[in-house]
Design a protein around this motif. Structure first.
Motif, PDB file in Angstrom:
ATOM      1  N   ARG A 279       0.919  -1.555   0.131  1.00 51.22           N
ATOM      2  CA  ARG A 279      -0.276   0.479   0.412  1.00 51.22           C
ATOM      3  C   ARG A 279       0.843   0.862  -0.289  1.00 51.22           C
ATOM      4  O   ARG A 279       1.847   1.030   0.352  1.00 51.22           O
ATOM      5  N   GLY A 280       0.342   2.187  -0.296  1.00 53.60           N
ATOM      6  CA  GLY A 280       1.786   3.725  -0.793  1.00 53.60           C
ATOM      7  C   GLY A 280       2.226   3.622  -2.041  1.00 53.60           C
ATOM      8  O   GLY A 280       2.031   2.662  -2.751  1.00 53.60           O
ATOM      9  N   ASP A 281       3.204   4.942  -1.743  1.00 54.00           N
ATOM     10  CA  ASP A 281       4.159   5.020  -2.900  1.00 54.00           C
ATOM     11  C   ASP A 281       5.148   3.922  -2.310  1.00 54.00           C
ATOM     12  O   ASP A 281       5.792   4.450  -1.202  1.00 54.00           O
ATOM     13  N   THR A 282       5.384   3.177  -3.150  1.00 53.61           N
ATOM     14  CA  THR A 282       6.278   2.210  -3.444  1.00 53.61           C
ATOM     15  C   THR A 282       7.602   2.606  -4.442  1.00 53.61           C
ATOM     16  O   THR A 282       8.435   1.467  -4.757  1.00 53.61           O
ATOM     17  N   THR A 283       7.205   4.068  -4.736  1.00 53.19           N
ATOM     18  CA  THR A 283       8.589   4.215  -5.245  1.00 53.19           C
ATOM     19  C   THR A 283       9.248   5.341  -5.286  1.00 53.19           C
ATOM     20  O   THR A 283       8.976   5.696  -4.185  1.00 53.19           O
ATOM     21  N   GLY A 284      11.135   5.222  -5.460  1.00 55.67           N
ATOM     22  CA  GLY A 284      11.458   5.671  -4.974  1.00 55.67           C
ATOM     23  C   GLY A 284      13.073   5.609  -5.395  1.00 55.67           C
ATOM     24  O   GLY A 284      13.667   4.626  -6.642  1.00 55.67           O
ATOM     25  N   VAL A 285      14.775   6.178  -4.868  1.00 60.24           N
ATOM     26  CA  VAL A 285      15.991   5.582  -5.485  1.00 60.24           C
ATOM     27  C   VAL A 285      16.669   4.557  -4.644  1.00 60.24           C
ATOM     28  O   VAL A 285      16.775   5.340  -3.312  1.00 60.24           O
ATOM     29  N   PHE A 286      16.794   3.387  -5.211  1.00 59.58           N
ATOM     30  CA  PHE A 286      17.649   2.565  -4.474  1.00 59.58           C
ATOM     31  C   PHE A 286      18.327   1.520  -5.288  1.00 59.58           C
ATOM     32  O   PHE A 286      18.532   2.150  -6.215  1.00 59.58           O
ATOM     33  N   ASP A 287      18.965   0.962  -4.719  1.00 58.72           N
ATOM     34  CA  ASP A 287      19.455  -0.449  -5.633  1.00 58.72           C
ATOM     35  C   ASP A 287      18.815  -1.622  -5.685  1.00 58.72           C
ATOM     36  O   ASP A 287      19.027  -1.785  -4.705  1.00 58.72           O
ATOM     37  N   GLY A 288      18.378  -1.190  -7.032  1.00 59.78           N
ATOM     38  CA  GLY A 288      16.948  -2.441  -7.362  1.00 59.78           C
ATOM     39  C   GLY A 288      17.972  -3.851  -6.796  1.00 59.78           C
ATOM     40  O   GLY A 288      17.320  -4.469  -5.980  1.00 59.78           O
ATOM     41  N   VAL A 289      19.017  -3.710  -7.197  1.00 56.78           N
ATOM     42  CA  VAL A 289      19.721  -5.372  -7.173  1.00 56.78           C
ATOM     43  C   VAL A 289      19.992  -5.807  -6.044  1.00 56.78           C
ATOM     44  O   VAL A 289      19.458  -7.436  -5.521  1.00 56.78           O
ATOM     45  N   VAL A 312       4.274 -17.067   4.711  1.00 60.17           N
ATOM     46  CA  VAL A 312       4.653 -15.799   4.974  1.00 60.17           C
ATOM     47  C   VAL A 312       4.511 -14.375   4.319  1.00 60.17           C
ATOM     48  O   VAL A 312       3.732 -14.639   3.129  1.00 60.17           O
ATOM     49  N   VAL A 313       4.653 -13.843   4.896  1.00 58.03           N
ATOM     50  CA  VAL A 313       3.430 -12.396   4.589  1.00 58.03           C
ATOM     51  C   VAL A 313       4.704 -11.096   4.277  1.00 58.03           C
ATOM     52  O   VAL A 313       5.759 -11.114   5.375  1.00 58.03           O
ATOM     53  N   LEU A 314       4.256 -10.694   3.182  1.00 50.98           N
ATOM     54  CA  LEU A 314       5.580  -9.781   2.546  1.00 50.98           C
ATOM     55  C   LEU A 314       4.808  -8.516   3.138  1.00 50.98           C
ATOM     56  O   LEU A 314       4.028  -8.504   1.968  1.00 50.98           O
ATOM     57  N   GLY A 315       4.887  -7.293   3.426  1.00 50.71           N
ATOM     58  CA  GLY A 315       3.909  -6.225   3.633  1.00 50.71           C
ATOM     59  C   GLY A 315       5.228  -4.780   2.999  1.00 50.71           C
ATOM     60  O   GLY A 315       6.262  -4.853   3.735  1.00 50.71           O
ATOM     61  N   ILE A 316       4.201  -4.692   2.359  1.00 52.01           N
ATOM     62  CA  ILE A 316       4.795  -3.215   2.058  1.00 52.01           C
ATOM     63  C   ILE A 316       4.081  -1.615   2.434  1.00 52.01           C
ATOM     64  O   ILE A 316       3.203  -1.787   2.272  1.00 52.01           O
ATOM     65  N   HIS A 317       4.481  -0.918   2.288  1.00 43.46           N
ATOM     66  CA  HIS A 317       3.928   0.045   3.138  1.00 43.46           C
ATOM     67  C   HIS A 317       4.797   2.151   2.745  1.00 43.46           C
ATOM     68  O   HIS A 317       6.062   1.919   3.689  1.00 43.46           O
ATOM     69  N   GLY A 318       4.727   2.612   1.693  1.00 40.31           N
ATOM     70  CA  GLY A 318       5.696   3.898   1.197  1.00 40.31           C
ATOM     71  C   GLY A 318       4.440   5.075   1.748  1.00 40.31           C
ATOM     72  O   GLY A 318       3.271   5.123   1.575  1.00 40.31           O
ATOM     73  N   GLU A 319       5.389   5.215   2.047  1.00 34.58           N
ATOM     74  CA  GLU A 319       5.301   7.237   3.362  1.00 34.58           C
ATOM     75  C   GLU A 319       5.145   8.282   2.641  1.00 34.58           C
ATOM     76  O   GLU A 319       6.625   8.132   1.659  1.00 34.58           O
ATOM     77  N   THR A 320       5.864   9.014   2.481  1.00 34.92           N
ATOM     78  CA  THR A 320       6.135  10.197   1.869  1.00 34.92           C
ATOM     79  C   THR A 320       7.776  10.307   3.124  1.00 34.92           C
ATOM     80  O   THR A 320       8.477  10.707   1.693  1.00 34.92           O
ATOM     81  N   HIS A 321       8.056  10.089   3.718  1.00 29.78           N
ATOM     82  CA  HIS A 321       9.993  10.142   4.193  1.00 29.78           C
ATOM     83  C   HIS A 321      10.563   8.452   4.236  1.00 29.78           C
ATOM     84  O   HIS A 321      11.405   9.122   4.166  1.00 29.78           O
ATOM     85  N   GLY A 322       9.004   7.644   4.060  1.00 29.51           N
ATOM     86  CA  GLY A 322      10.134   6.109   3.640  1.00 29.51           C
ATOM     87  C   GLY A 322       9.278   5.249   2.804  1.00 29.51           C
ATOM     88  O   GLY A 322       8.362   5.346   2.922  1.00 29.51           O
ATOM     89  N   ILE A 323       9.946   4.022   3.068  1.00 29.99           N
ATOM     90  CA  ILE A 323       8.895   3.356   2.316  1.00 29.99           C
ATOM     91  C   ILE A 323       9.847   1.874   4.247  1.00 29.99           C
ATOM     92  O   ILE A 323      11.000   1.835   4.218  1.00 29.99           O
ATOM     93  N   THR A 324       8.416   1.285   4.132  1.00 33.16           N
ATOM     94  CA  THR A 324       8.748   0.518   5.260  1.00 33.16           C
ATOM     95  C   THR A 324       8.132  -1.034   4.623  1.00 33.16           C
ATOM     96  O   THR A 324       7.588  -0.750   4.442  1.00 33.16           O
ATOM     97  N   VAL A 325       9.052  -2.559   4.890  1.00 36.34           N
ATOM     98  CA  VAL A 325       8.586  -3.419   4.468  1.00 36.34           C
ATOM     99  C   VAL A 325       9.071  -3.842   5.348  1.00 36.34           C
ATOM    100  O   VAL A 325      10.323  -4.362   6.325  1.00 36.34           O
TER     101      VAL A 325
END
Length: 405
Positions: A279-289, A312-325
């Motif tokens: 949920r949320g915006d999960t885009t950003g500047v990271f090293d994808g590899v 096994v649950v993989l949860g992603i939360h995109g917020e304005t200040h960062g992304i939590t996985v």
């Protein structure tokens, strides 16, 4: 009356007087004993800047340096002949007084066990030398022959202590390397053996299409496991060489990276179930590899130790200040005493009870590499584990990196 010049490396001072009177000098051995707390405080402040979360055992490390300084003070006031001075200058004193060897060796071994590089260890001794001289020299007034001699004795003792710390550090590192190679050889044997059996099976002419597909899945699972081991080995090697974990930031959708990592985990652990929640915006500047490697390691670990009856649950939360996985699995909780150690290299989680046939990567590097990748992005990783909520690894990534050109 006679005149002479004393060169300490901090400048020259002219002295004209009868031979020196010790009682008028602030001798270094007395200074070390009387100002040891001040020295330790400054040295510790520097030491803690080398690694952000270097160690929680600050008192232990302070005791190491306290022992070194006390023994150096004792050594400075002890008479030595020219041969003893020569050997000490080469870091080769056979009978150093009062426990410097024990304290310095203990410090070197402790630093190796707490992920300090050899360069960082040497930097600590350089800072200790500079701290003592910077605090002591302004109190001595003039540079005299006595002061110059004590400075020389101090430098000899510091060099000896550094040599002892490096020897212990290197010995511990060699033991760790040998253990790692033994584990690597053992763990690679399993997927290689599986691939060999699969190759032998494919020689048969009576295989059905379903059997061929099953054999192909087994080969793919084994290659994924070996690829994960090699990637972890390369990441670990880079950090041990002191260069840190290299990253190449670019525009990345973390959700897409997680989907790819999930595919690898499903291929390596076909009997386990996985869920992806975003949920949320999960885009950003990271090293994808690198992020793929991080999340794959966490998913492999969760599938290896989790309860197969629960996903096994993989949860992603995109917020304005960062992304939590978050990666969550349910199984045997991690003992509280192990939570602070599992991110260290070559540490394996304890296993209880009978083990099933699920594939395992027991190099003890996956979580270490995951932490290094998170920190290379300016982020963090933490874990909590209990019987009710399960084991949850939380990765926090800031979105402020700049893409490489």
């Amino acid at each position: 009356m006679h005149s002479y010049y004393a060169d300490s490396g901090y400048g020259f001072a002219r002295r004209s007087k009868p031979y020196l009177r010790w009682e008028h000098e602030l001798k270094l051995d007395r200074f070390l004993n009387e100002h040891i707390e001040e020295i330790l405080a400054e040295w510790e402040d520097f030491s803690l800047t080398l690694v952000p979360v270097a160690t929680s055992s600050h008192l232990v490390l302070r005791d190491h340096v306290r022992g070194m300084l006390q023994a150096i003070a004792l050594d400075i006031e002890t008479i030595q002949n020219s041969e003893q001075q020569y050997q000490k200058s080469r870091g080769n004193a056979p009978h150093l007084i009062g426990g410097v060897q024990t304290a310095a060796s203990s410090h070197g071994g402790h630093r190796q066990a707490n992920d300090f590089s050899l360069l960082q260890l040497c930097a600590e001794f350089r800072a200790l030398r500079a701290t003592v001289l910077r605090l002591w020299l302004p109190r001595v007034g003039e540079m005299t022959e006595v002061i110059s001699n004590q400075m020389m004795r101090f430098n000899e003792s510091i060099d000896q202590a550094l040599a002892e710390a490096v020897v212990t550090y290197s010995s511990k590192a060699d033991q760790t390397r040998e253990l790692f190679l033994a584990i690597l050889g053992h763990d690679l044997r399993m997927p290689l053996f599986s691939m060999r059996l699969a190759g032998e099976r494919l020689k048969r002419s009576d295989l059905s299409a379903a059997q061929i597909a099953e054999t192909g899945d087994r080969i793919r699972s084994s290659t994924r496991l070996m690829n994960s081991m090699v990637a972890d080995l390369l990441g670990y090697t880079r950090t041990q060489l002191g260069s840190g974990m290299p990253i190449a930031p670019a525009a990345v959708d973390v959700n897409t990276v997680c989907e790819s990592a999930l595919e690898d985990a499903m291929a390596a652990h076909p009997q386990s179930s996985f869920e992806l929640l975003a949920r949320g915006d999960t885009t950003g500047v990271f090293d994808g590899v690198r992020l793929h490697q991080l999340f794959a390691n966490l998913l492999f670990n969760a599938a290896q130790y989790g309860d197969r009856e629960r996903p096994v649950v993989l949860g992603i939360h995109g917020e304005t200040h960062g992304i939590t996985v978050k990666v969550t699995n349910h199984g045997q909780p991690i003992p509280a005493a192990s939570l602070s150690a599992i991110f260290k290299p070559l540490v394996q989680l304890p296993e209880e009870g009978a083990q099933d046939e699920r594939p395992r990567t027991s190099l003890g590097l996956g979580l270490f590499v995951a932490r290094e990748i998170a920190e290379a992005h300016g982020g963090s990783i933490e874990v909590q584990s209990d019987a009710e909520r399960g084991t949850i690894f939380t990765v926090r990534l800031p979105v402020g990196l700049t893409a490489s050109i």
